[in-house]
Design an enzyme around this catalytic site. Structure first.
Site, PDB file in Angstrom:
ATOM      1  N   HIS A 514       0.816  -1.220   0.000  1.00 52.04           N
ATOM      2  CA  HIS A 514       0.000   0.000   0.000  1.00 52.04           C
ATOM      3  C   HIS A 514       0.852   1.273   0.000  1.00 52.04           C
ATOM      4  O   HIS A 514       0.324   2.372  -0.214  1.00 52.04           O
ATOM      5  CB  HIS A 514      -0.966   0.002   1.191  1.00 52.04           C
ATOM      6  CG  HIS A 514      -0.355   0.445   2.488  1.00 52.04           C
ATOM      7  ND1 HIS A 514       0.061  -0.439   3.468  1.00 52.04           N
ATOM      8  CD2 HIS A 514      -0.096   1.688   2.971  1.00 52.04           C
ATOM      9  CE1 HIS A 514       0.546   0.242   4.501  1.00 52.04           C
ATOM     10  NE2 HIS A 514       0.460   1.531   4.223  1.00 52.04           N
ATOM     11  N   ASP A 567      -0.837  -7.479   1.883  1.00 53.68           N
ATOM     12  CA  ASP A 567      -0.227  -6.156   1.744  1.00 53.68           C
ATOM     13  C   ASP A 567       1.303  -6.240   1.858  1.00 53.68           C
ATOM     14  O   ASP A 567       1.913  -5.762   2.814  1.00 53.68           O
ATOM     15  CB  ASP A 567      -0.796  -5.234   2.834  1.00 53.68           C
ATOM     16  CG  ASP A 567      -0.306  -3.798   2.711  1.00 53.68           C
ATOM     17  OD1 ASP A 567       0.221  -3.437   1.646  1.00 53.68           O
ATOM     18  OD2 ASP A 567      -0.444  -3.053   3.700  1.00 53.68           O
ATOM     19  N   SER A 688       4.663   2.145   8.176  1.00 49.66           N
ATOM     20  CA  SER A 688       4.183   1.024   7.366  1.00 49.66           C
ATOM     21  C   SER A 688       5.321   0.453   6.519  1.00 49.66           C
ATOM     22  O   SER A 688       6.201   1.178   6.055  1.00 49.66           O
ATOM     23  CB  SER A 688       3.057   1.483   6.444  1.00 49.66           C
ATOM     24  OG  SER A 688       1.929   1.867   7.183  1.00 49.66           O
TER      25      SER A 688
END
Length: 765
Positions: A514, A567, A688
């Site tokens: 992402h 992801d 992330s």
């Protein structure tokens, strides 16, 4: 079975606290030192140890410590010539003079050099300078750099440098030539006194140096020199390296399946050490045990304390000898300063004889594999051996038992550490320690805290190219040394990195898919390393491989606006990375590298790794923050997982989802506090793609990739005035933050398909 014998000897100094005067005092109070300070272990009472300290660049003369004797007098102080000295004083450190320098010239020529002095060297025409052209006298009484020499390249061996304070005699640098060194009066020779030019074009023996009684080794030097030698002992050449030329392997041990290294740790508990310093010794040994256990060599530990007589704490034959955690636990419980009672002398001979007897016992029970066992001894002490005779007698017996002939010298390493006392016997320590070309086995530290600091820096993995998941966790290490696999991702249009990632091989980075949702053009992204001196503008990405099943819009029809299953993304670097001190891949589960780090058998499977790394109900794990600090979480597994994932409905996107497993699939790991008093860190936006990793015996294994969370503690972006770091908000009352990570055990097929050319994987089951 192949075993290794290693012996370590430590000498410790005295650091004590002064007690107030009282009616029990027996010795004079007139024992101050000019220019320095003093500490007392038990006031002025009988048996109290007095320790003198001086500012950096000076040393206590003529002694560093004294004892309040039974007759009411302090132990006398004498000069090197034997003259009685009544007043201690701080004297300036001096570095020994350069006595000779063949085929060149140097200056200035002085009888001794003050701290800060500089020596310059230059060769005559036709000769090349090897070593340091300029050397500085350091506050520890030693020259920095390496001894220089002028060489014309005509000899079989390179010309051998003459160290400061020494004179040489003998041959030149032809095959078989012998060169001997002798130190000037007042200096002790450390290393080998004689060297032979060998057929390999190298000089035999350990490097020679001439040391003043007051000189000592700095922690950073010990960490590097001791670590370099011990690394040679611990580095394992795998069975697949038979094609590598022997000369390129250096002194690396080739251990067969089922073989062991035996490490013997001996700590001085004599009266002059004091209980406080003995505890520091114990802590130092714990550090060494952890460091050694992080290598892939199978190790058995033995532990002794010793004073007038040795006390065995752990035997290499014990069931716990292979488990570093249990060895440390037994040390904490059974290794006590008081156990030696009034038998408080320093008997190194008997300590080494205890090791010798243990070796004999082990050989009798394992005769077939004994000749292949390797051994290392580490000895810590605070002064010269004052009883029991010469320790060299014991080392000769050990060498004979192990048949340490010319072709078996690598089967035994003896390291000796003297700590904090002018009475530390350089000559005695040097006599016991091993002498191997290019290595150092004898050290003297200023005090016990310096010893601990040195051990924290030992075994820095900077030179170990083939070991994953190693880091430097010492107090002095920078953040990028502590997590050398951590990288940042930045788009060329952005002012700062917006995602994180992790180096999993020399050519691949693992991150979250992402991260590229806003800027999908891979060529405009850069991999940013911590060491910006090597790659100032970041590294270009050759190609990006998102997981084929990742689709953030996959469940829009079900009312789930964003869906982060699968992801994960792989980034192939344009240029392979060179493994270094600040750049090293983390261990990826289910690979052969991780299998060796976990010390699993070759038959181990991926399922075995999962059981090992995620076996607890709540698994302690870490990730790296925006401020490059390690943050602590607990991965909820088994019965704890359903409750953890149920709180995902706190996110506004999923507040109306009836079945939360539609959002949090089996591929997610979950962490987050429940307000039960256990503090857990929450992930910030921008972190992330980073690694969720666990530690096993000082090796680090990635188990997940940071994907998403229900709460951003860095949303306000405020920073602390004191530290400059982001202020991470605490959740509001009743709020239970949750963070989710893609489990690497659940995307194995994808990883194996794309990384088969870079990493070797073990069977799934």
């Amino acid at each position: 079975m192949l075993l290794c014998l290693c012996t370590f000897i430590l000498w410790a100094g005295v650091t004590t606290q002064e007690s107030p005067l009282d009616s029990a005092q027996t010795c004079s109070t007139q024992v101050s030192i000019q220019g320095g300070t003093m500490l007392l272990s038990d006031g002025y009472r009988q048996g109290s140890i007095l320790t003198y300290s001086c500012p950096d660049g000076s040393y206590p003369y003529p002694a560093r410590s004294r004892m309040c004797q039974a007759d009411g007098n302090w132990s006398p102080m004498r000069s090197p010539s034997g003259r009685l000295v009544t007043q201690a004083s701080c004297r300036d450190m001096r570095c020994p003079p350069q006595q000779t320098f063949e085929n060149g010239f140097y200056g200035p020529r002085l009888s001794a050099h003050r701290v800060g002095s500089v020596l310059n060297f230059e060769c005559f025409d036709g000769y090349q300078l090897h070593g340091s052209a300029q050397r500085h006298c350091l506050p520890n009484g030693r020259w920095n750099g390496t001894s220089p020499v002028c060489d014309d390249g005509a000899g079989h061996c390179r010309s051998l440098p003459t160290p400061p304070g020494a004179l040489s005699s003998g041959g030149r640098n032809r095959l078989g030539d012998r060169i001997s060194f002798q130190c000037m009066k007042g200096l002790d020779l450390v290393g080998s006194s004689q060297h032979v030019c060998t057929p390999e074009g190298e000089w035999s023996g350990a490097e020679t140096s001439c040391r003043a009684p007051y000189s000592y080794d700095r922690a950073e030097d010990v960490g590097a020199e001791f670590g370099a030698s011990l690394t040679n002992v611990l580095s394992v050449v795998s069975s697949g390296t038979d094609h590598v030329p022997a000369q390129s392997l250096g002194r690396r041990l080739i251990l067969s399946q089922g073989s062991f290294l035996h490490v013997y740790l001996l700590a001085d508990a004599s009266h002059s050490v004091t209980k406080e310093n003995f505890e520091i010794f114990k802590n130092s040994l714990e550090i060494i045990i952890d460091r050694i256990a992080s290598f892939e060599v199978p190790v058995r530990f033995a532990v002794f304390s010793y004073a007038s007589q040795p006390k065995k704490i752990v035997d290499t034959f014990d069931d716990i000898a292979e488990d570093p955690d249990l060895v440390i636990e037994k040390m904490k419980d059974k290794m006590k300063y008081e156990d030696h009672g009034n038998a408080t002398g320093t008997n190194i001979q008997q300590a080494l004889m205890a090791v010798y007897r243990m070796m004999i016992s082990h050989r009798a029970s394992n005769d077939k594999g004994w000749d292949q066992t390797r051994h290392a001894i580490i000895l810590l002490t605070d002064g010269k051996s004052n009883m029991g005779g010469s320790p060299r007698n014991a080392t000769l017996r050990i060498e004979d038992l192990l048949n340490v002939a010319a072709n078996r010298k690598d089967y035994l390493d003896i390291y000796v550490f003297g700590v904090g006392n002018l009475d530390v016997d350089w000559d005695g320590m040097n006599e016991v320690a091993s002498k191997k070309a290019g290595e150092k086995h004898v050290f003297k530290m200023k005090d016990s805290m310096e010893l601990k600091k040195a051990f924290e820096d030992v075994l820095d993995p900077r030179d170990l190219k083939d070991l994953c998941g190693m880091a430097n966790n010492s107090a002095s290490a920078s953040w990028d040394q502590q997590q050398p696999w951590h990288i940042m991702l930045q788009h060329t249009t952005q002012g700062e990195p917006s995602c994180r990632g992790v180096l999993i091989s020399k050519t691949w980075v693992l991150t979250a898919a992402h991260c590229f949702s806003k800027f999908n053009d891979t060529l405009s992204w850069r991999v940013i390393l911590a060491d910006k001196t090597a790659y100032k503008t970041g590294l270009p990405i050759k190609r990006r491989i998102d997981h084929g099943l990742y689709n953030v819009r996959a469940k829009v029809a079900q009312g789930i606006e964003e869906f982060y299953d699968y992801d994960v993304s792989l980034l192939e670097l344009d240029v392979p990375m060179q493994v270094a001190q600040k750049l090293r891949p983390i261990c990826l589960p289910c690979t052969t590298g991780a299998n060796k780090a976990l010390k699993k058998p070759e038959t181990a499977t991926c399922k075995d790794h999962e059981l090992d790394l995620l076996s607890f109900e709540k698994v302690p794990a870490q990730f790296v923050s925006l401020d490059n600090e390690r943050m602590n979480v607990l991965i909820k597994t088994k019965k704890s997982r359903p409750k953890c994932i149920s709180a995902a409905v706190q996110h506004k996107l999923y507040s109306k989802v009836a079945n939360i497993s539609e959002v949090v699939t089996d591929r997610f790991l979950c962490s987050g506090g429940d307000g039960n008093g256990v503090v857990e860190d929450a992930v910030c936006k921008g972190e992330s793609g980073g690694s969720l990793f666990v530690e096993r015996r000082a090796r680090y294994f990635q188990v997940g990739v940071i994907s998403w969370g229900t709460f951003d503690p860095c949303e306000k972006k405020g920073k602390s005035m004191e530290t400059g770091h982001r202020i991470r908000e605490a959740p509001k009352r009743g709020q239970k933050p949750r963070d989710f990570y893609i489990s690497l055990f659940q995307v194995q097929d994808w990883l194996r398909h794309h990384l088969a050319g870079s990493l070797r994987f073990i069977p799934l089951q």
